[in-house]
Design a protein around this motif. Structure first.
Motif, short mmCIF file in Angstrom:
data_model
loop_
_atom_site.label_atom_id
_atom_site.label_comp_id
_atom_site.label_asym_id
_atom_site.label_seq_id
_atom_site.Cartn_x
_atom_site.Cartn_y
_atom_site.Cartn_z
N TRP A 69 0.83 -1.21 0.00
CA TRP A 69 0.00 0.00 0.00
C TRP A 69 0.87 1.26 0.00
N LEU A 70 2.12 1.08 -0.42
CA LEU A 70 3.03 2.17 -0.71
C LEU A 70 3.70 1.87 -2.04
N GLY A 71 3.95 2.88 -2.84
CA GLY A 71 4.63 2.67 -4.11
C GLY A 71 4.43 3.85 -5.03
N ASN A 72 4.43 3.60 -6.31
CA ASN A 72 4.15 4.67 -7.26
C ASN A 72 2.68 5.09 -7.16
N GLU A 133 11.21 1.12 7.82
CA GLU A 133 11.50 2.16 6.84
C GLU A 133 10.53 3.33 6.97
N LEU A 134 10.92 4.45 6.34
CA LEU A 134 10.06 5.62 6.32
C LEU A 134 9.03 5.50 5.20
N GLY A 135 9.46 4.90 4.11
CA GLY A 135 8.58 4.73 2.97
C GLY A 135 8.73 5.84 1.95
N ASP A 136 8.45 7.06 2.37
CA ASP A 136 8.50 8.18 1.42
C ASP A 136 9.89 8.80 1.30
N LYS A 137 10.44 9.27 2.40
CA LYS A 137 11.70 10.01 2.34
C LYS A 137 12.92 9.16 2.04
N HIS A 171 9.01 9.67 12.60
CA HIS A 171 8.48 9.93 11.27
C HIS A 171 6.96 9.68 11.24
N PHE A 172 6.52 8.73 12.07
CA PHE A 172 5.10 8.38 12.13
C PHE A 172 4.43 8.88 13.41
N HIS A 173 5.13 8.78 14.50
CA HIS A 173 4.52 8.94 15.81
C HIS A 173 5.22 10.06 16.56
#
Length: 394
Positions: A69-72, A133-137, A171-173
């Motif tokens: 549920w993360l990606g392009n 991981e952060l996912g975005d950054k 980054h999340f919390h």
């Protein structure tokens, strides 16, 4: 209860990169704690990962592709197809959990969609989300449903949440500290058994490199990308040569990924006339030669979620230099087990390298001290004990 508990890990991938490597490490650590009933659910086709898991007594079940549920960025039609795939894998997880009856279900990455967490809740298993991981950054991914909603779903579906660093957690919390009981930061063990040299032989080679240095070897490991910031070290060694008058060095950038950033690095090497001093190489299955021979290990990442490679440098008898950014500053304590430079301050970066090379005796002792103390902070026994204690609320 503890020794008889069943653990089921859900992996988003079947390679030995990133979160999957951490999964294998956590499995090993839990095995040392007497947790023997461990299963991993992953897509078929990951022969090397399955081999490593099997060697550690882990049972494997294949599942359909677990859609991230993360990606392009996705359009609405693509999101509908994603939803269909997610429902399908959710049904498969429910069937498997009914069969396996896990006490703990560990969703092993923020990129895993919520299907495993929802299925675990339905089956009344304790659900743990392990975020690496952060996912975005760090990876440049897009949160299909926004980061805020993603985090709220993770909190809703998780009985426990593990982060690999304070930087990743924040980054999340960002609520006031101390963190709630369901959230914990647990650092990795970072065993270097992926190096295919025996421990004794590796230590022998890694120590001998400091005797009679004629050519200083610098290593920066990690995929070539703007987020990893390898341009910093190329600019720094240019100043090392032009400002500090040091030319007996060779920099290896290990992790070449073809693309615009690699072309930028190659152009920078040409611009600074460093072709005889810099080599950019693709990843290799066994990087032990590079790690055992390098004197200086460099981490230039802008948003490192943890920094496994930084710890590997330390365990390989190198002097470590890291950017004062991301989780690197949680690992590297400036002047104590390595050195930090501020992003953008290339002159300071070059000065640190020059200082290391000007005092061989002190640098030898510094690297050796770090190598012998880092194991006390990052090892399988500590990692396993912390994970087990957190899962059982001890």
């Amino acid at each position: 209860m503890q020794t008889n508990s069943r653990f089921v890990f859900v992996s988003h991938g079947n390679t030995t990169n990133g979160a999957e490597l951490c999964l294998i490490e956590t499995v090993k650590a839990l095995k040392l704690q007497g947790c023997d009933d461990i299963w991993v659910l992953l897509k078929s086709g990951g022969a090397h990962m399955e081999k490593l898991l099997s060697e550690n007594g882990v049972s494997i079940r294949h599942v359909a592709n677990n859609p991230r549920w993360l990606g392009n960025k996705l359009g609405w039609m693509q999101k509908l197809r994603w939803l269909k795939s997610t429902i399908s894998i959710f049904v498969q997880f429910v069937k498997l959990f009914r069969e396996l009856k896990p006490d703990f279900v560990i969703t092993n990455s923020v990129v895993c969609n919520p299907a495993s967490g929802l299925a675990a809740k339905l089956m009344r298993s304790t659900h743990v989300w392990y975020i690496h991981e952060l996912g975005d950054k760090d990876h440049g991914y897009h949160y299909y449903f926004g980061k805020k909603l993603t985090w709220n779903v993770i909190k809703l579906l998780s009985d426990r949440i593990i982060f690999n660093s304070r930087f990743t957690m924040e980054h999340f919390h960002k609520e006031s500290k101390p963190t709630p009981k369901k959230i914990k930061i647990i650092y990795y063990a970072v065993p270097i058994d992926r190096f295919k040299i025996s421990d004794n032989r590796f230590d022998e080679i890694a120590s001998s490199k400091w005797k009679g240095i004629e050519l200083w070897k610098i290593l920066v490991s990690g995929r070539t990308s703007a987020g990893k910031g390898q341009e910093d070290i190329i600019n720094a060694v240019e100043m090392l040569k032009s400002v500090h008058g040091i030319s007996n060095f060779h920099l290896t950038v290990l992790g070449k990924v073809d693309g615009p950033y690699y072309e930028k690095l190659k152009s920078l090497v040409n611009k600074h006339s460093l072709n005889g001093h810099v080599t950019i190489l693709p990843f290799v299955d066994d990087p032990s030669k590079f790690y055992s021979e390098a004197h200086v290990g460099v981490t230039t990442s802008r948003n490192e979620a943890f920094g496994r490679i930084t710890v590997e440098y330390m365990k390989s008898n190198m002097v470590v230099i890291g950017a004062n950014a991301g989780a690197t500053s949680e690992i590297v304590m400036d002047g104590m087990n390595g050195f930090l430079y501020e992003l953008g301050d290339i002159a300071h970066f070059a000065k640190i390298i020059a200082k290391i090379m000007h005092d061989v005796v002190r640098s030898t002792e510094f690297a050796s001290m770090t190598m012998h103390t880092v194991e006390q902070r990052f090892n399988l026994a500590i990692h396993g004990a912390e994970v087990k204690s957190f899962l059982f609320n001890d």
